[in-house]
Design a protein around this motif. Structure first.
Motif, short mmCIF file in Angstrom:
data_model
loop_
_atom_site.label_atom_id
_atom_site.label_comp_id
_atom_site.label_asym_id
_atom_site.label_seq_id
_atom_site.Cartn_x
_atom_site.Cartn_y
_atom_site.Cartn_z
N UNK A 77 -7.80 7.68 1.07
CA UNK A 77 -6.45 7.77 1.60
C UNK A 77 -5.66 6.46 1.57
N UNK A 78 -6.35 5.34 1.51
CA UNK A 78 -5.65 4.05 1.56
C UNK A 78 -5.67 3.42 0.17
N UNK A 79 -4.55 3.55 -0.52
CA UNK A 79 -4.45 3.09 -1.90
C UNK A 79 -3.26 2.14 -2.03
N UNK A 80 -3.24 1.38 -3.13
CA UNK A 80 -2.14 0.46 -3.38
C UNK A 80 -0.90 1.22 -3.85
N UNK A 81 0.19 0.49 -3.97
CA UNK A 81 1.42 1.09 -4.48
C UNK A 81 1.24 1.57 -5.92
N UNK A 82 0.25 1.01 -6.62
CA UNK A 82 -0.06 1.44 -8.00
C UNK A 82 -1.10 2.55 -8.03
N UNK A 97 12.06 5.47 4.15
CA UNK A 97 11.18 5.23 3.02
C UNK A 97 10.79 3.75 2.97
N UNK A 98 9.75 3.45 2.19
CA UNK A 98 9.41 2.05 1.96
C UNK A 98 10.58 1.37 1.25
N UNK A 99 10.92 0.20 1.75
CA UNK A 99 12.02 -0.57 1.17
C UNK A 99 11.60 -2.03 1.05
N UNK A 100 12.16 -2.70 0.08
CA UNK A 100 11.79 -4.09 -0.14
C UNK A 100 12.57 -5.05 0.73
N UNK A 159 0.85 -1.19 0.00
CA UNK A 159 0.00 0.00 0.00
C UNK A 159 0.89 1.24 0.00
N UNK A 160 0.29 2.36 -0.39
CA UNK A 160 0.93 3.67 -0.27
C UNK A 160 -0.10 4.64 0.30
N UNK A 189 -4.76 -5.82 5.76
CA UNK A 189 -5.88 -6.71 5.44
C UNK A 189 -5.92 -7.23 4.02
N UNK A 190 -5.07 -6.75 3.17
CA UNK A 190 -5.17 -7.12 1.74
C UNK A 190 -4.71 -8.54 1.47
N UNK A 191 -3.82 -9.08 2.31
CA UNK A 191 -3.24 -10.41 2.08
C UNK A 191 -3.82 -11.45 3.04
N UNK A 192 -4.89 -11.10 3.71
CA UNK A 192 -5.47 -11.97 4.72
C UNK A 192 -6.39 -12.99 4.05
#
Length: 285
Positions: A186-191, A80-83, A64-65, A154-157
Motif C-alpha cells: 500500500x505504501x508506494x512512491x509517486x512512481x 489533491x497532492x500539490x507541489x 509517496x502515493x 521516513x524516506x528522506x530521514x
C-alpha cells in the motif's frame, strides 16, 4: 458532540447531510439561538482550551502515493497532492502569532509547554524551512523550551535529518506498515515503486542513534495480514508501534474494492491474533 467538522462540499449536499442526521452523526442544535455568546466568552474559551499547539503544514507535496492516502484518488472531495511548500515568511508569521498568544495566556497554564508540529504532505520535502523555524524559535523565544513534533514517511530521514532531530529533541513518528510485503502493498512512491527498502534502513539507523525503538504509525485494511504485522512489530527491536488504524472509511470510495471474502479474511485474522495472544499470556504471565 463528537467535535467533528464537515467540509463545505458535504454541507452543500442535503442527501448526505440527511444521512448524517439519520445515523446520529449530526443534529439540529439551537445552542446559539438560546445562548448569548459574546466575544469575551470565545476569548475565554480559547484561553483555557485553545492554543495547545501550532501545526505548520509546511508541505502539500509528497513523494509517496500511498493507496489509502486521504489526498489520493479514493477521496475525491479532499485536496489533491500539490507541489506547494510553505514559505519562510508564512512560517515565521505563524510562529510569532502562536507565541504571542502563548505568552498572552500564560497565566491560564503556568506549566504549559508550547508545541510546534510539522505536517504535510511529506514535511521533510521542506526541510530547509523546518530547520529555519526551529533555529528562529530557539533564538527568538529561548525561554520556552518548545516541543517539536513531526510525522514523516521516513524516506528522506538521512543522516543530516536524523542528527538535527536528535540535537533539537524532536518527537518523530514514522508512517510504516510493518513487514516488507504488507508495507509495499500500500505504501508506494509517486512512481509506483515499493518503499520498504527505502524507509526501513532509515528507521534502523535512527533507532541505533537514539538507542531505542522508533515510534511508528501503521494502517491496515481488510486484506492486511494482521498476524504478520503484529509479529513484525512484536519482535523487532527497532520499531515501536504506537497506533494501528483502519483506513479511513468516510467521504471516499476506498472500500468499494473489497468483497465478502476480504472481510471474512479480516475477521479470521483478528480471531487468530487474539488466540495467539491468549496462548502467549497463559505461557508467560
Amino acid at each position: 458532540d463528537s467535535g467533528t467538522t464537515f467540509d463545505p462540499v458535504i454541507l452543500g449536499q442535503p442527501d448526505r447531510l440527511n444521512k448524517l442526521l439519520e445515523f446520529g452523526y449530526a443534529k439540529n442544535d439551537t445552542y446559539f439561538e438560546n445562548q448569548n455568546v459574546t466575544a469575551e466568552d470565545v476569548e475565554h474559551f480559547l484561553a483555557t482550551d485553545g492554543y495547545t499547539q501550532l501545526i505548520l503544514s509546511i508541505s502539500y507535496a509528497c513523494n509517496f502515493r500511498c493507496k489509502y492516502c486521504y489526498h489520493g484518488d479514493s477521496y475525491p472531495e479532499s485536496r489533491e497532492h500539490q507541489g506547494i511548500l510553505m514559505s519562510w515568511d508564512t512560517a515565521k508569521a505563524a510562529i510569532d502569532e502562536y507565541m504571542r498568544l502563548l505568552i498572552k495566556y500564560q497565566s491560564y497554564h503556568l506549566r504549559r509547554r508550547g508545541s510546534v508540529v510539522f505536517y504535510g504532505g511529506e514535511p521533510l520535502l521542506n526541510f530547509e524551512v523546518l530547520k529555519r523555524c526551529v533555529e528562529y524559535i530557539e533564538t527568538s523565544y529561548p525561554d520556552w523550551n518548545i516541543l517539536y513534533n513531526l510525522t514523516t514517511n521516513g524516506s528522506l530521514m538521512n543522516d543530516e535529518v536524523r542528527k538535527f532531530f536528535v540535537q533539537h529533541d524532536f518527537v518523530v513518528n514514522v508512517s510504516f506498515d510493518g513487514p516488507r510485503e504488507e508495507h509495499n502493498r500500500l505504501r508506494i512512491t509517486a512512481e509506483g515503486k515499493p518503499t520498504f527498502d527505502i524507509v526501513y534502513p532509515n528507521i534502523v539507523e535512527y533507532s541505533k542513534m537514539l538507542k531505542r525503538p522508533i515510534n511508528c504509525l501503521s494502517v491496515f485494511d481488510p486484506k492486511t495480514n494482521l498476524v504478520a504485522v503484529a509479529d513484525f512489530f512484536d519482535n523487532n527491536e527497532y520499531v515501536n508501534l504506537i497506533t494501528a488504524s483502519a483506513v479511513k472509511d468516510t467521504n471516499g470510495n476506498y472500500y468499494d474494492q473489497f468483497v465478502k471474502d476480504d472481510y471474512l479474511y479480516h475477521q479470521n485474522q483478528k480471531k487468530l491474533k487474539l488466540l495467539i495472544w491468549i496462548v502467549w499470556k497463559k505461557k508467560y504471565l
